[in-house]
Design a protein around this motif. Structure first.
Motif, PDB file in Angstrom:
ATOM      1  N   MET A   1      81.986 -61.907  20.586  1.00 19.85           N
ATOM      2  CA  MET A   1      81.571 -60.505  20.598  1.00 19.85           C
ATOM      3  C   MET A   1      82.470 -59.728  19.630  1.00 19.85           C
ATOM      4  SD  MET A   1      79.244 -60.924  22.882  1.00 19.85           S
ATOM      5  CE  MET A   1      78.673 -59.334  23.473  1.00 19.85           C
ATOM      6  N   ASN A   2      81.897 -58.722  18.969  1.00 21.12           N
ATOM      7  CA  ASN A   2      82.668 -57.973  17.994  1.00 21.12           C
ATOM      8  C   ASN A   2      82.249 -56.513  18.004  1.00 21.12           C
ATOM      9  OD1 ASN A   2      80.314 -57.661  16.131  1.00 21.12           O
ATOM     10  ND2 ASN A   2      80.540 -59.881  15.991  1.00 21.12           N
ATOM     11  N   SER A   3      82.873 -55.715  17.127  1.00 24.03           N
ATOM     12  CA  SER A   3      82.658 -54.266  17.156  1.00 24.03           C
ATOM     13  C   SER A   3      81.265 -53.852  16.709  1.00 24.03           C
ATOM     14  CB  SER A   3      83.711 -53.569  16.291  1.00 24.03           C
ATOM     15  OG  SER A   3      83.629 -54.009  14.954  1.00 24.03           O
ATOM     16  N   SER A  13      78.715 -40.021  32.566  1.00 26.14           N
ATOM     17  CA  SER A  13      79.177 -38.647  32.350  1.00 26.14           C
ATOM     18  C   SER A  13      80.519 -38.346  33.010  1.00 26.14           C
ATOM     19  CB  SER A  13      78.128 -37.646  32.861  1.00 26.14           C
ATOM     20  OG  SER A  13      77.937 -37.781  34.252  1.00 26.14           O
ATOM     21  N   LYS A  14      81.023 -39.285  33.828  1.00 25.00           N
ATOM     22  CA  LYS A  14      82.312 -39.077  34.483  1.00 25.00           C
ATOM     23  C   LYS A  14      82.872 -40.408  34.949  1.00 25.00           C
ATOM     24  CE  LYS A  14      79.786 -37.767  38.679  1.00 25.00           C
ATOM     25  NZ  LYS A  14      79.547 -36.685  39.663  1.00 25.00           N
ATOM     26  N   GLY A  15      84.105 -40.368  35.425  1.00 23.26           N
ATOM     27  CA  GLY A  15      84.719 -41.544  36.024  1.00 23.26           C
ATOM     28  C   GLY A  15      84.920 -42.691  35.044  1.00 23.26           C
ATOM     29  N   LEU A  16      84.847 -43.904  35.574  1.00 23.53           N
ATOM     30  CA  LEU A  16      85.065 -45.105  34.776  1.00 23.53           C
ATOM     31  C   LEU A  16      84.061 -45.205  33.638  1.00 23.53           C
ATOM     32  CD1 LEU A  16      86.508 -47.813  34.286  1.00 23.53           C
ATOM     33  CD2 LEU A  16      84.953 -48.844  35.973  1.00 23.53           C
ATOM     34  N   GLY A  17      82.814 -44.813  33.896  1.00 23.88           N
ATOM     35  CA  GLY A  17      81.792 -44.889  32.861  1.00 23.88           C
ATOM     36  C   GLY A  17      82.144 -44.050  31.651  1.00 23.88           C
ATOM     37  N   LEU A  18      82.594 -42.822  31.885  1.00 24.90           N
ATOM     38  CA  LEU A  18      82.967 -41.934  30.788  1.00 24.90           C
ATOM     39  C   LEU A  18      84.175 -42.482  30.032  1.00 24.90           C
ATOM     40  CD1 LEU A  18      82.849 -39.321  29.170  1.00 24.90           C
ATOM     41  CD2 LEU A  18      84.109 -38.186  31.015  1.00 24.90           C
ATOM     42  N   THR A  19      85.176 -42.935  30.765  1.00 23.48           N
ATOM     43  CA  THR A  19      86.359 -43.507  30.129  1.00 23.48           C
ATOM     44  C   THR A  19      85.995 -44.700  29.260  1.00 23.48           C
ATOM     45  OG1 THR A  19      87.732 -42.803  31.995  1.00 23.48           O
ATOM     46  CG2 THR A  19      88.638 -44.507  30.566  1.00 23.48           C
ATOM     47  N   LEU A  20      85.109 -45.557  29.758  1.00 16.03           N
ATOM     48  CA  LEU A  20      84.676 -46.728  29.007  1.00 16.03           C
ATOM     49  C   LEU A  20      83.961 -46.320  27.720  1.00 16.03           C
ATOM     50  CD1 LEU A  20      84.256 -49.783  28.715  1.00 16.03           C
ATOM     51  CD2 LEU A  20      82.216 -49.559  30.152  1.00 16.03           C
ATOM     52  N   VAL A  21      83.052 -45.353  27.817  1.00 11.66           N
ATOM     53  CA  VAL A  21      82.315 -44.892  26.639  1.00 11.66           C
ATOM     54  C   VAL A  21      83.272 -44.347  25.583  1.00 11.66           C
ATOM     55  CG1 VAL A  21      80.709 -43.127  25.796  1.00 11.66           C
ATOM     56  CG2 VAL A  21      80.141 -44.459  27.832  1.00 11.66           C
ATOM     57  N   GLN A  22      84.227 -43.559  26.001  1.00 13.01           N
ATOM     58  CA  GLN A  22      85.186 -42.977  25.060  1.00 13.01           C
ATOM     59  C   GLN A  22      85.998 -44.060  24.350  1.00 13.01           C
ATOM     60  OE1 GLN A  22      87.107 -40.428  27.938  1.00 13.01           O
ATOM     61  NE2 GLN A  22      85.991 -38.607  27.277  1.00 13.01           N
ATOM     62  N   GLN A  23      86.415 -45.071  25.102  1.00 11.32           N
ATOM     63  CA  GLN A  23      87.180 -46.158  24.489  1.00 11.32           C
ATOM     64  C   GLN A  23      86.315 -46.990  23.544  1.00 11.32           C
ATOM     65  OE1 GLN A  23      89.834 -48.682  26.605  1.00 11.32           O
ATOM     66  NE2 GLN A  23      90.630 -47.077  27.937  1.00 11.32           N
ATOM     67  N   LEU A  24      85.088 -47.253  23.937  1.00  8.59           N
ATOM     68  CA  LEU A  24      84.183 -48.037  23.089  1.00  8.59           C
ATOM     69  C   LEU A  24      83.966 -47.356  21.742  1.00  8.59           C
ATOM     70  CD1 LEU A  24      81.554 -49.125  25.761  1.00  8.59           C
ATOM     71  CD2 LEU A  24      83.044 -50.663  24.467  1.00  8.59           C
ATOM     72  N   LEU A  25      83.720 -46.065  21.786  1.00  6.94           N
ATOM     73  CA  LEU A  25      83.501 -45.328  20.542  1.00  6.94           C
ATOM     74  C   LEU A  25      84.772 -45.327  19.687  1.00  6.94           C
ATOM     75  CD1 LEU A  25      81.399 -42.344  21.934  1.00  6.94           C
ATOM     76  CD2 LEU A  25      80.574 -44.240  20.511  1.00  6.94           C
ATOM     77  N   ALA A  26      85.924 -45.207  20.326  1.00  7.84           N
ATOM     78  CA  ALA A  26      87.184 -45.224  19.592  1.00  7.84           C
ATOM     79  C   ALA A  26      87.432 -46.572  18.922  1.00  7.84           C
ATOM     80  CB  ALA A  26      88.339 -44.891  20.535  1.00  7.84           C
ATOM     81  N   ALA A 230      89.011 -49.773  31.820  1.00  6.15           N
ATOM     82  CA  ALA A 230      88.034 -49.791  30.727  1.00  6.15           C
ATOM     83  C   ALA A 230      88.486 -50.744  29.626  1.00  6.15           C
ATOM     84  CB  ALA A 230      87.846 -48.381  30.176  1.00  6.15           C
ATOM     85  N   ALA A 231      89.766 -50.730  29.301  1.00  6.89           N
ATOM     86  CA  ALA A 231      90.296 -51.609  28.257  1.00  6.89           C
ATOM     87  C   ALA A 231      90.111 -53.076  28.637  1.00  6.89           C
ATOM     88  CB  ALA A 231      91.765 -51.306  28.006  1.00  6.89           C
ATOM     89  N   LEU A 232      90.284 -53.378  29.925  1.00  4.94           N
ATOM     90  CA  LEU A 232      90.119 -54.764  30.370  1.00  4.94           C
ATOM     91  C   LEU A 232      88.656 -55.202  30.276  1.00  4.94           C
ATOM     92  CD1 LEU A 232      91.406 -57.304  31.504  1.00  4.94           C
ATOM     93  CD2 LEU A 232      91.075 -56.381  33.807  1.00  4.94           C
ATOM     94  N   LEU A 233      87.727 -54.309  30.611  1.00  2.00           N
ATOM     95  CA  LEU A 233      86.312 -54.657  30.480  1.00  2.00           C
ATOM     96  C   LEU A 233      85.956 -54.971  29.028  1.00  2.00           C
ATOM     97  CD1 LEU A 233      84.578 -52.078  32.860  1.00  2.00           C
ATOM     98  CD2 LEU A 233      84.828 -54.541  33.203  1.00  2.00           C
ATOM     99  N   ILE A 234      86.490 -54.176  28.106  1.00  2.00           N
ATOM    100  CA  ILE A 234      86.236 -54.441  26.691  1.00  2.00           C
ATOM    101  C   ILE A 234      86.829 -55.784  26.299  1.00  2.00           C
ATOM    102  CG2 ILE A 234      86.688 -53.646  24.346  1.00  2.00           C
ATOM    103  CD1 ILE A 234      86.696 -50.762  25.463  1.00  2.00           C
ATOM    104  N   GLN A 235      88.029 -56.058  26.774  1.00  2.00           N
ATOM    105  CA  GLN A 235      88.667 -57.341  26.486  1.00  2.00           C
ATOM    106  C   GLN A 235      87.829 -58.498  27.027  1.00  2.00           C
ATOM    107  OE1 GLN A 235      92.677 -57.670  28.021  1.00  2.00           O
ATOM    108  NE2 GLN A 235      92.787 -59.859  27.653  1.00  2.00           N
ATOM    109  N   MET A 236      87.315 -58.351  28.247  1.00  2.00           N
ATOM    110  CA  MET A 236      86.491 -59.402  28.847  1.00  2.00           C
ATOM    111  C   MET A 236      85.223 -59.650  28.026  1.00  2.00           C
ATOM    112  SD  MET A 236      87.928 -60.704  31.471  1.00  2.00           S
ATOM    113  CE  MET A 236      89.317 -60.363  32.547  1.00  2.00           C
ATOM    114  N   SER A 237      84.663 -58.582  27.462  1.00  2.00           N
ATOM    115  CA  SER A 237      83.434 -58.741  26.686  1.00  2.00           C
ATOM    116  C   SER A 237      83.666 -59.532  25.413  1.00  2.00           C
ATOM    117  CB  SER A 237      82.856 -57.363  26.328  1.00  2.00           C
ATOM    118  OG  SER A 237      83.579 -56.759  25.259  1.00  2.00           O
ATOM    119  N   GLU A 238      84.918 -59.599  24.973  1.00  2.00           N
ATOM    120  CA  GLU A 238      85.240 -60.278  23.723  1.00  2.00           C
ATOM    121  C   GLU A 238      85.736 -61.703  23.941  1.00  2.00           C
ATOM    122  OE1 GLU A 238      88.093 -57.514  22.221  1.00  2.00           O
ATOM    123  OE2 GLU A 238      86.574 -56.170  21.369  1.00  2.00           O
TER     124      GLU A 238
END
Length: 282
Positions: A1-3, A13-26, A230-238
C-alpha cells in the motif's frame, strides 16, 4: 500500500474518524469522508488540492451508501481502503431500553456498516486488492460493562462479521481487521455520540453508577491518544499482512487479557463433563 491509495472513512466529522482523515491528507493520501453533518465535516477539514471528498451519507439508507461509494470511485479514481468508523454508544440496562432504542443502535453500528461493505466489496474484489478496518470496541470483545449490553452486542456483531468477511474475501486479495479500541480521548462520551435510556429503572444501581462514571469521570480523561491510534491504522494499512484482530490501547489489552483468563477458567472448570457429550459409538 502506498500514498496513492484512496481511503473511504465513515463518521469522519469528529473523533477518531476526523483525526484519521486529517493525518491521511497530511500524508498525501486521497480521502473520501462521510458524515451525517456535511457542513461540520467541511469546517473541520479544509480543501486539499482535490484529494479530499466530503460526502453526506445516511448509513441507514443503502442507496445513499451506494451513491457515496460510486461518487468516491468516479471522483477520486478508485477505492483501496475502507474504514467503517461511524457509530454511537447506547447506555442502558437490557430491561430499560426499548425495542426502538435497541434497534436504532444496531441500525447504525451494524447494518450501516454492512451497507458499506456490501457496496464497497464488489470494487475491491474485482480489482483484486483492498483493505478494510471495521472499528468495533473493546466492548466488542468483553461485555462485562453494566449498562452497555446493547452497545456491546452491536460491537460483538461487528467482530463476528469481520472474522467471516475476512475469510470470505481473502481469496480476492482483500484483507480485513476488526479494531478494538479502549478508551480514547474523543467526544464519544458526549451527548451527540452517546444515547441514554428514555425510561431508566432506578433499581439498576450498577447501571446508574456506570453511566455517571462514564459521563462525569471518564469523559475527557480517557488515556488513549487518537492521534497515535490513527497513525497506527495508517501503519497497519501499509504492512504486507494486517492483523485480523487489532486491540488499541493498554486498557484494551488489559481488558482482553481478563476476558481470556475468565474464559480459560470456565473452560477448565467444566472441561471433563463438557467434552464427554459426544455420542459413544458401540
Amino acid at each position: 500500500m502506498n500514498s496513492k491509495n484512496i481511503w473511504f472513512v465513515t463518521g469522519a466529522s469528529k473523533g477518531l474518524g476526523l483525526t484519521l482523515v486529517q493525518q491521511l491528507l497530511a500524508h498525501g493520501y486521497s480521502v473520501a469522508a462521510t458524515s451525517r453533518n456535511l457542513e461540520e465535516l467541511k469546517q473541520a477539514v479544509p480543501p486539499s488540492d482535490g484529494r479530499f471528498l466530503p460526502l453526506h451519507m445516511d448509513l441507514g439508507n443503502e442507496e445513499s451508501v451506494q451513491q457515496a461509494i460510486a461518487t468516491t470511485i468516479s471522483t477520486l479514481g478508485g477505492l483501496d481502503v475502507v474504514v467503517n468508523n461511524a457509530g454511537y454508544g447506547q447506555l442502558g440496562a437490557i430491561e430499560e431500553l426499548s425495542d426502538q432504542e435497541s434497534r436504532k443502535n444496531f441500525d447504525v453500528n451494524v447494518f450501516g456498516l454492512l451497507h458499506v461493505l456490501r457496496q464497497a466489496t464488489p470494487h475491491l474484489r474485482q480489482q483484486g486488492a483492498g483493505r478494510v478496518f471495521n472499528i468495533s470496541s473493546v466492548g466488542g470483545f468483553t461485555g462485562n460493562f453494566p449498562g452497555w449490553g446493547i452497545y456491546c452486542a452491536t460491537k460483538f456483531a461487528v467482530a463476528g462479521l469481520t472474522e467471516s468477511y475476512a475469510a470470505e474475501v481473502q481469496e480476492f486479495g482483500v484483507q480485513a481487521s476488526v479494531v478494538y479500541p479502549g478508551y480514547f480521548r474523543t467526544d464519544f462520551l458526549t451527548g451527540g455520540s452517546l444515547g441514554t435510556p428514555q425510561h431508566p429503572i432506578h433499581e439498576y444501581q450498577a447501571v446508574r453508577d456506570s453511566q455517571a462514571s462514564h459521563q462525569q469521570q471518564i469523559n475527557g480523561n480517557q488515556p488513549g491518544d487518537p492521534e497515535k491510534a490513527a497513525a497506527l491504522l495508517i501503519q497497519m494499512s501499509e504492512t504486507e499482512q494486517q492483523p485480523l484482530h487489532l486491540f488499541l490501547g493498554a486498557d484494551a489489552y488489559q481488558l482482553a487479557e481478563q476476558k481470556i483468563a475468565a474464559v480459560q477458567q470456565d473452560k477448565q472448570q467444566w472441561q471433563e463433563q463438557a467434552t464427554a457429550t459426544n455420542f459413544v459409538e458401540a
